[in-house]
Design an enzyme around this catalytic site. Structure first.
Site, PDB file in Angstrom:
ATOM      1  N   GLU A 127      -3.852  -3.596   2.536  1.00  0.00           N
ATOM      2  CA  GLU A 127      -3.473  -5.096   2.357  1.00  0.00           C
ATOM      3  C   GLU A 127      -3.852  -5.950   3.559  1.00  0.00           C
ATOM      4  O   GLU A 127      -3.178  -6.921   3.540  1.00  0.00           O
ATOM      5  CB  GLU A 127      -1.959  -5.100   2.297  1.00  0.00           C
ATOM      6  CG  GLU A 127      -1.364  -4.389   0.909  1.00  0.00           C
ATOM      7  CD  GLU A 127       0.083  -4.410   0.969  1.00  0.00           C
ATOM      8  OE1 GLU A 127       0.587  -4.776   1.939  1.00  0.00           O
ATOM      9  OE2 GLU A 127       0.460  -4.580  -0.283  1.00  0.00           O
ATOM     10  N   GLU A 196      -0.452  -0.176  -5.848  1.00  0.00           N
ATOM     11  CA  GLU A 196       0.926  -0.037  -5.634  1.00  0.00           C
ATOM     12  C   GLU A 196       1.563  -0.954  -6.729  1.00  0.00           C
ATOM     13  O   GLU A 196       1.574  -2.288  -6.686  1.00  0.00           O
ATOM     14  CB  GLU A 196       1.356  -0.725  -4.193  1.00  0.00           C
ATOM     15  CG  GLU A 196       0.909  -0.120  -3.239  1.00  0.00           C
ATOM     16  CD  GLU A 196       1.359  -0.626  -1.920  1.00  0.00           C
ATOM     17  OE1 GLU A 196       2.169  -1.506  -1.785  1.00  0.00           O
ATOM     18  OE2 GLU A 196       0.891  -0.274  -0.639  1.00  0.00           O
TER      19      GLU A 196
END
Length: 1222
Positions: A127, A196
């Site tokens: 991320e 995710e």
């Protein structure tokens, strides 16, 4: 828990398991690695492989994950010149070293898919795209370096970068979030991947409980695959627990449940797990069209879209309705379909709806906490305590290091502990400008917990909550004139794990620290930040490992005056592990804040005093519309986390230790251990679907609600709707489900009858099933029954019923030990001895056994007796020989200490378990069903062999002996009881009771009667529940003192060589008495000088203390019987004032120890006319033939003249053969 969790994931329809690699736990110190125990990454990957699943390895090594410091080790932060997550040589060198280490380990075990292993993807960084702009050009350079470094590892499988929209090739950028259907990869040749899918959200101290509905998660997944998705991963599928100090944040809770399909404890989170399982099955069924088909999208209006995946062989379709409020009815390819708002329907053949994300056909499990049945808690928890020593810091200011500045806690403590002491001193004089009556101390804190002390006294405490990174602490203080010690204790609650440059966010006391004096409008500030500060890391109790069972200070705990609500206190107790296999939790309600350990394992930080903020809605949770972590929250105003997971792997079979460090102050008296179980299960099944119900390994006990038609409400509040099937649904469900661990039934009119519902009403079946908390499955018939658990005595272990009452009655056995209720023998022994027909046994097949048990219950309810042989067959010799007539208390003993077996028990005399080695062999390998049915029972076979080997009572060669010895008497057995049992075998001449020795002598008039009694009663003489010992008496005729003397002649005549009748006749002739003496009439004894004496007639040799005839006489019960001139003993003298004589209870059989001596001894018997001196019998010298005295022997008898206690002339019994005289 790994194998079970991975197995449940596979059963839920998953193809792969994704995992992070946590740098800080694998390299806690630079170049020191740990892959042991739960950190064994290779074993975890191989466990995935063994289950036939793929793996995704997210090396990172930054992981976020609400993990402490995002997974970075603190030594990395403290390296000179380091800057994290940017183009910094120090950082990149360490990152490359760790990444290469992990890759090489995996390569060595051939676990990459290119080597034939399960790993199909690997991830570098995590991320970074969300924060990259904060790092400028150095951030872009860092991402490029990450891609090149990863590719140079040559692993043979793709590398991914999540949330990295400009991921360098050949990196594949992926999506993270609640929805990724609109995500597009930066490379048109890259697959659309979702790394995710947030199934819920994390929880922070003071935060509410998040919940994301099963309908919304399923909608997001189905919508992703409808729009071209190829790979999606649930974050989390199982969240688990932040054990120890692994929780990040700061202010992340110990629980990381995440509302995942598998909950924190590994239970199925229904309906989420089951609803997604059905979705996965449908997606697998159309795998080929999804991966190879041509895609056609059709806009049907009003936010409804159709997608067709077509191959030459098959076409599959999706109908998606993204409208948040309006359901849609659409006509597609000539068929009409109803698509609820915010849902996706999947049509594997483009004609029939197989699945809709809004139509949940899976049960909803309501989990409850069940009390610990191993012991009565919390009353059973006995607490010890000891204070945390803070004198060195709070009173004396002693530290391990010092500087003239305030240091960040990450630097000062290196994450070795949550706790860091900051200490400084200041001299204040009366003429100091700051001195006033209104003085305060002000501390600029970082958002973590702060406890402030001045001169050893607590001034106050303060903390923040998640997302708050600083606060100002200020309290009034009364300083001393002169030196003052200021001590600040900082307690971190996990370090920051996310955000741009999160490593630069300060922790601990960040300063300034000031003293403020106020005089009217004047304010004077004294800044202490640049003074000399002493630092100390950790606490005394942590340094000495008080949480360890083998702590060097383990003996210094106090039991008295348990303090409550006292800060800085350690508590300790022991407990028994909850019974069964259900997940274990400890309820810490009543405590403040601290850390808990079970058997030395940290179960994490606890903080039940931190209540969740307000703001929960009372409205029902609506799955429609976009989700975020503020939607569908609950638990407002309650402890953020009350229950804490204790894995079964942390527990011992016997005694366990719980240690608490209480930082804030609390009350441990409410602490107790519980298990999490399914309390009730609610099911929904739309028409033509199958409803499946399960209580997760426990039987369903009742159907609380059932209706087919248009039921209303939700689980726990179901109500019948406007229409319903013609057949009552409750008895149908009871027959299908009650008593079973799981059941299934089709929701159709064929079963529940036709309904009067309107055509536009979607018919469904709603059911609520319950499970009694104390119900268990019978270990024989598998039907549920209520378990009873009790403790037979203070020092006994807890026992519980194992089989139901029905099975107990069918076999007439105990519900606990499975022994026959009448004889106390194993079933196989009883059935073999009584030749009971095998037709009486319960059928072994499931169907027949269930019918048999239900038929028995039906007859019992109707008042009819079940026809059985039990209790109708006369007991035989084998039964009488083997049956128990007294309780067997050894069954109540505590279990063997498992620590003692391993040589590790340190509890000594305080250990509640037995310190002995367990019995092994075939007798320890009993099967409960074999014991119940009476087959292949090794204990029963041993008893049957024992019965065959029991010796018979062989008559002595001396045919003049007609007396039998009866041992094991007590006050319940009277002379009349003995006569009633022995008279049937022949005429009894006399019965002599010797209660002081717990025995009696039965003499027959004929030898034949005595032999018959011995043969019939040997090994099976039971009177009033007492098993008595039966043996032949043995005469010992001494030589006469003078062969020519008249007395000697008489003694020889009466020495037992003549029949009793002849002796009686001689006596009658000598005395001139005529008439027949009957066996049940007392026989007057002959004159004293004509009586014969035997060794067993010596009162002192037999353990008695008697007076001569010159003294008072009494019978066996302390009073003289009519017609008897036997010498008797006087009653014992009264005890001294304030004392009493303990009552003597002889054991029922076996070795008879002498009764306890009275406190006061009798006077020795008077010398009188009696037996000649040669009849004194001194104690034998040398070892005896046996290690214990027999029933007739007495220990401790002295050398004293003997007086006769016989019933008359004839052979008087001595001790039985085989026993020793000691």
């Amino acid at each position: 828990m790994w194998p079970d969790l991975i197995k449940k994931a596979k059963e839920g329809g998953l193809d792969a398991i994704e995992t992070y690699v946590f740098w800080n736990v694998h390299e806690p110190q630079r170049r020191y690695y740990d892959f042991t125990g739960n950190l064994d990454l290779i074993r975890f990957l191989k466990t995935i492989q063994d289950e036939g699943l793929y793996a995704v390895l997210r090396i990172g090594p930054y992981v976020c994950a609400e993990w402490n410091y995002g997974g970075f080790p603190m030594w990395l932060h403290n390296m000179p010149g380091v800057e994290l997550r940017t183009a910094n040589d120090v950082f990149m060198n360490e990152m490359k070293n760790f990444t290469t280490l992990i890759v090489d380990m995996v390569k060595k075990e051939k676990l990459f898919a290119s080597q034939g292993g399960p790993i199909i993807l690997a991830q570098i960084e995590n991320e970074y795209g969300n924060v990259m702009s904060s790092y400028g050009d150095a951030g872009k350079a860092y991402v490029d370096w990450c891609a090149n470094m990863a590719e140079s590892q040559n692993i043979g499988v793709p590398w991914i970068m999540c949330q990295q929209s400009d991921a360098p090739q050949p990196m594949i950028n992926t999506c993270n979030g609640w929805y990724c259907d609109q995500f597009t990869p930066n490379n048109p040749n890259s697959p659309k991947m979702w790394t995710e899918n947030w199934t819920g959200w994390f929880k922070s101290w003071g935060g509410k409980d998040p919940h994301r509905t099963a309908e919304d998660v399923a909608f997001a997944v189905a919508r992703f695959f409808q729009t071209g998705g190829t790979f999606q991963n649930y974050y989390m599928y199982h969240g688990g627990t932040n054990f120890g100090r692994t929780a990040g944040g700061p202010y992340m809770t110990t629980s990381y449940d995440y509302d995942a399909p598998l909950d924190e404890y590994g239970n199925l989170n229904q309906p989420k797990w089951g609803h997604l399982k059905e979705l996965h099955a449908v997606l697998h069924s159309i795998e080929k069209p999804l991966t190879e088909g041509n895609i056609t999208n059709i806009d049907l209006g009003n936010s409804v879209y159709a997608t067709i995946y077509a191959t030459p062989e098959k076409s599959s379709c999706f109908l998606g309705n993204t409208n948040q409020t309006s359901d849609a009815t659409v006509v597609f390819q000539g068929n009409s379909f109803s698509v609820p708002a915010w849902s996706v329907s999947i049509l594997p053949d483009c004609k029939t709806e197989e699945y809709n994300t809004a139509k949940v056909n899976t049960q909803t499990s309501v989990m409850v906490k069940k009390p610990n049945q191993a012991e009565d808690q919390p009353a059973a928890l006995n607490w010890k305590w000891r204070p945390e020593s803070i004198d060195d810091t709070a009173l004396h200011g002693k530290g391990h290091a010092s500087t003239h500045q305030i240091i960040d806690q990450k630097t000062a403590a290196n994450d070795a502990s949550d706790y860091l002491w900051y200490m400084t001193s200041v001299d204040l004089k009366g003429n100091d400008p700051i001195w006033s009556d209104n003085m305060t101390i002000r501390v600029n804190g970082s958002g973590h917990i702060l406890h402030a002390y001045v001169n050893g006294k607590l001034v106050g405490s303060q903390w923040a909550k998640y997302g708050v990174f600083n606060y100002v602490f200020e309290k009034n203080v009364k300083f001393n004139r002169g030196k003052n010690l200021i001590t600040l204790l900082s307690a971190t609650v996990g370090f920051q794990n996310y955000g741009p440059m999160f490593d630069l966010i300060q922790s601990g006391v960040i300063g300034p620290v000031e003293i403020i004096g106020r005089k009217g409008d004047e304010t004077v500030i004294k800044d202490l930040s640049t003074r000399k500060w002493n630092y100390r890391v950790g606490l005394h109790g942590y340094d000495h490992k008080l949480f360890k069972v083998d702590s060097p200070l383990a003996s210094r705990w106090q039991s008295e005056d348990l303090p409550l609500n006292r800060m800085m206190t350690w508590y300790k107790t022991t407990f028994k592990a909850p019974l069964g296999t259900d997940p274990v939790v400890v309820d810490l309600q009543g405590l403040g804040k601290g850390e808990a350990w079970v058997n030395g394992h940290s179960i994490g930080r606890y903080w039940p005093s931190f209540l969740a903020e307000e703001g929960c809605s009372t409205d029902a949770c609506d799955y429609r519309g976009s989700y975020d972590n503020n939607k569908c929250v609950s638990n407002c105003g309650h402890p953020t986390q009350r229950w804490y997971h204790v894995p079964r792997s942390f527990l011992q079979d016997d005694l366990n230790t719980l240690v608490l460090f209480e930082e804030f102050g609390g009350n441990p008296s409410l602490v107790n251990f519980q298990t999490t179980v399914v309390g009730s299960a609610c099911g929904n099944a739309y028409e033509k679907k199958t409803l499946e119900l399960s209580c997760h390994g426990n039987p369903i006990s009742a159907i609380k609600f059932a209706s087919f038609g248009a039921p209303e409400g939700s689980c726990g509040s179901f109500q019948k709707g406007a229409c319903e099937g013609s057949n009552d649904a409750v008895p149908i469900l009871e027959k299908a489900c009650v008593g079973k661990e799981s059941c299934s039934i089709n929701a159709s009119e064929d079963i529940f009858g036709s309904t009067n519902c309107d055509a536009n009403v979607t018919r469904r079946l709603a059911v609520e099933a319950t499970r009694a908390l104390y119900d268990k499955e019978c270990k024989i018939c598998q039907r549920p029954f209520t378990v009873f658990r009790w403790r037979p005595g203070r020092d006994a272990r807890y026992k519980k019923t194992e089989i139901c009452q029905t099975c107990c009655k069918l076999k007439n056995v105990c519900q606990v030990c499975l022994l026959d209720l009448e004889y106390g023998l194993p079933v196989q022994v009883r059935d073999t001895a009584l030749s009971i027909n095998s037709n009486d046994t319960i059928p072994k097949s499931d169907v027949n056994r269930e019918y048999f048990a239900e038929e028995h219950d039906r007859r019992a309810r109707a008042g009819l007796d079940y026809e059985s042989s039990y209790g109708k067959v006369q007991s035989n010799d084998t039964i009488l020989k083997l049956q128990r007539t007294t309780p067997y208390y050894k069954r109540n003993r505590a279990h063997v200490c498992s620590f003692y077996i391993r040589g590790e028990c340190t509890r000594g005399a305080e250990c509640p378990y037995r310190h002995e080695m367990p019995v092994t062999g075939e007798l320890s390998q009993q099967n409960i069903k074999d014991r119940y049915y009476g087959v292949n029972d090794p204990v029963a076979l041993k008893l049957l062999n024992k019965a065959g080997e029991m010796p018979s009572l062989e008559p002595p060669e001396d045919e003049s002996i007609k007396t039998l010895y009866v041992g094991g008497l007590d006050a319940r057995v009277t002379e009349q009881d003995l006569r009633d049992h022995f008279y049937a075998h022949g005429e009894i001449e006399s019965v002599r009771m010797v209660l002081q020795r717990a025995c009696a002598f039965v003499t027959y008039t004929t030898r034949e009667g005595a032999e018959k009694a011995a043969e019939e009663l040997s090994n099976k003489l039971v009177i009033k529940g007492l098993r008595l010992k039966l043996m032949w008496g043995r005469p010992q005729a001494p030589k006469p003192e003078s062969e020519g003397s008249e007395a000697a002649a008489r003694q020889v005549a009466h020495s037992g060589m003549l029949p009793r009748a002849v002796i009686s006749q001689q006596q009658q002739q000598q005395q001139g008495q005529m008439g027949m003496q009957y066996y049940n009439a007392p026989i007057p004894p002959p004159p004293q000088q004509e009586r014969a004496y035997y060794p067993s007639m010596d009162p002192q040799r037999m353990g008695a203390l008697v007076h001569t005839q010159e003294g008072s006489s009494s019978g066996g019960q302390g009073e003289s019987k009519p017609g008897s001139s036997y010498p008797t003993m006087p009653p014992p003298p009264p005890p001294p004032h304030g004392q009493y004589y303990p009552q003597y209870y002889p054991p029922p059989y076996g070795y008879m120890p002498p009764p306890p001596a009275y406190q006061q001894q009798y006077q020795p018997p008077h010398q009188s006319a009696g037996p000649p001196q040669q009849y004194q019998h001194p104690m034998p010298v040398g070892p005896s033939a046996s290690s214990s005295s027999g029933p007739g022997g007495a220990s401790g008898s002295g050398q004293a003249p003997s007086t006769s206690s016989g019933a008359g002339p004839g052979p008087e019994p001595s001790a039985p053969e085989g026993s020793s005289q000691q």
